[in-house]
Write an enzyme that holds these catalytic residues in place. Structure first.
Site, PDB file in Angstrom:
ATOM      1  N   ALA A 167      40.718  11.305  47.304  1.00 49.08           N
ATOM      2  CA  ALA A 167      40.913  10.209  48.252  1.00 49.08           C
ATOM      3  C   ALA A 167      39.767   9.211  48.221  1.00 49.08           C
ATOM      4  O   ALA A 167      39.940   8.055  48.607  1.00 49.08           O
ATOM      5  CB  ALA A 167      41.074  10.769  49.661  1.00 49.08           C
ATOM      6  N   CYS A 186      38.960  16.986  58.574  1.00 51.32           N
ATOM      7  CA  CYS A 186      38.586  18.225  59.255  1.00 51.32           C
ATOM      8  C   CYS A 186      37.539  19.008  58.460  1.00 51.32           C
ATOM      9  O   CYS A 186      37.797  19.400  57.317  1.00 51.32           O
ATOM     10  CB  CYS A 186      39.820  19.095  59.473  1.00 51.32           C
ATOM     11  N   ASP A 189      32.854  18.209  53.702  1.00 51.98           N
ATOM     12  CA  ASP A 189      31.581  18.614  53.100  1.00 51.98           C
ATOM     13  C   ASP A 189      30.454  17.796  53.743  1.00 51.98           C
ATOM     14  O   ASP A 189      30.463  16.569  53.684  1.00 51.98           O
ATOM     15  CB  ASP A 189      31.636  18.360  51.593  1.00 51.98           C
ATOM     16  N   GLU A 266      38.553  26.742  58.261  1.00 47.66           N
ATOM     17  CA  GLU A 266      37.155  26.529  58.625  1.00 47.66           C
ATOM     18  C   GLU A 266      36.986  26.553  60.142  1.00 47.66           C
ATOM     19  O   GLU A 266      36.013  27.109  60.665  1.00 47.66           O
ATOM     20  CB  GLU A 266      36.665  25.192  58.063  1.00 47.66           C
TER      21      GLU A 266
END
Length: 292
Positions: A167, A186, A189, A266
């Site tokens: 993206a 969401c 990194d 996560e």
């Protein structure tokens, strides 16, 4: 003593190779099934099991500036969405009956996509993920869910899909101007080192592209367990003239915020470890007349 250590190392290496061979065989089997599912409609009586994550091992993050040999369309008009959303393709007109409207950027293992699908049964949702094995896992997961819920008129997961893409490089190749209504970021990194900050998913340059593909009133959702990254994203979004932060009261009432809080892998891990989460949502403002 030396022979014992050598034998131990050889045994460990043998076990590792056998484990990798099992994972590769499992992925190959799923790949073959994935290709077959793309060619047929989901009207068989077999039960597709959900894929097992342990067979799709992958590094936690991937360098967005590397050459990943990705396939991408020259423009949104040349993108073939029929293989991603077969039930939304009209074979007579050879056109899609609906466009992708919600994007999960860096979708990971697809938890958010799958939880959002029943909430937006009339909208197409797309997950974009740069990692190969993770993308394959999400694709296999969606295929299995479509099979399991094929007799349902709604909530049959035909409205979600995933593609491997970057993206940060090719977003405008997939989406028209003002096509999206929601974008999710969401637990991206964090790129802790200062020299790596340019690789963060929220930057001034990228926000210009997000503003381009978002329609007026569209929402950017962000969530992270890294306070420094949260402050970075808020700072850049607040400084951008095309975005306005939404209130905490709005966040409490929005169902998407509630879903993304604990639907990703996560997010669940952070909850298990009793960590903190920071959320910020921004609305896409109208384009000034002198900029149109």
């Amino acid at each position: 003593m030396g022979k014992i250590e050598a034998t131990s190392k050889e045994e460990k290496l043998r076990v590792q190779k056998e484990a990798e061979a099992r994972r590769r065989a499992y992925r190959d089997l799923k790949k073959e099934a994935r290709q077959m599912q793309k060619e047929v409609k989901f009207d068989t009586d077999d039960n597709s099991e959900l894929p097992k994550k342990r067979f799709y091992r992958q590094r936690a993050h991937s360098n967005p500036f590397s050459d990943h040999r990705l396939e991408y369309p020259r423009s949104p008009d040349t993108m073939d969405w029929s293989k991603f959303y077969p039930q939304y393709y009209d074979s007579e007109s050879k056109k899609m009956t609906s466009e992708v409207e919600i994007a999960d950027i860096g979708c990971g293992y697809g938890g958010l996509l799958i939880n959002l699908a029943p909430e937006f049964p009339d909208k197409l949702l797309l997950g974009m993920e740069i990692r190969v094995q993770v993308t394959q896992y999400v694709e296999d997961r969606i295929i299995a869910l479509r099979n399991q819920y094929r007799n349902e008129l709604q909530n049959n997961y035909q409205n979600i899909s995933v593609l491997r893409g970057n993206a940060m490089k090719f977003l405008p190749n997939f989406f028209h101007k003002a096509q999206l209504s929601k974008m999710f970021f969401c637990f991206p990194d964090p790129h802790f080192k200062q020299r790596k900050h340019k690789a963060r998913i929220i930057t001034n340059t990228l926000l210009a592209e997000y503003a381009y593909v978002l329609k007026e009133g569209g929402i950017i959702y962000t969530i992270t367990d890294v306070e420094d990254l949260h402050n970075w994203m808020v700072k850049h979004l607040e400084e951008h003239p095309m975005f306005e932060r939404l209130s905490k009261e709005w966040e409490k009432q929005d169902k998407c915020v509630s879903i993304m809080w604990n639907s990703t892998e996560e997010g669940k891990k952070v909850t298990r470890n009793k960590g903190s989460k920071w959320v910020a949502c921004f609305k896409r403002l109208p384009t000034p007349d002198d900029c149109e």
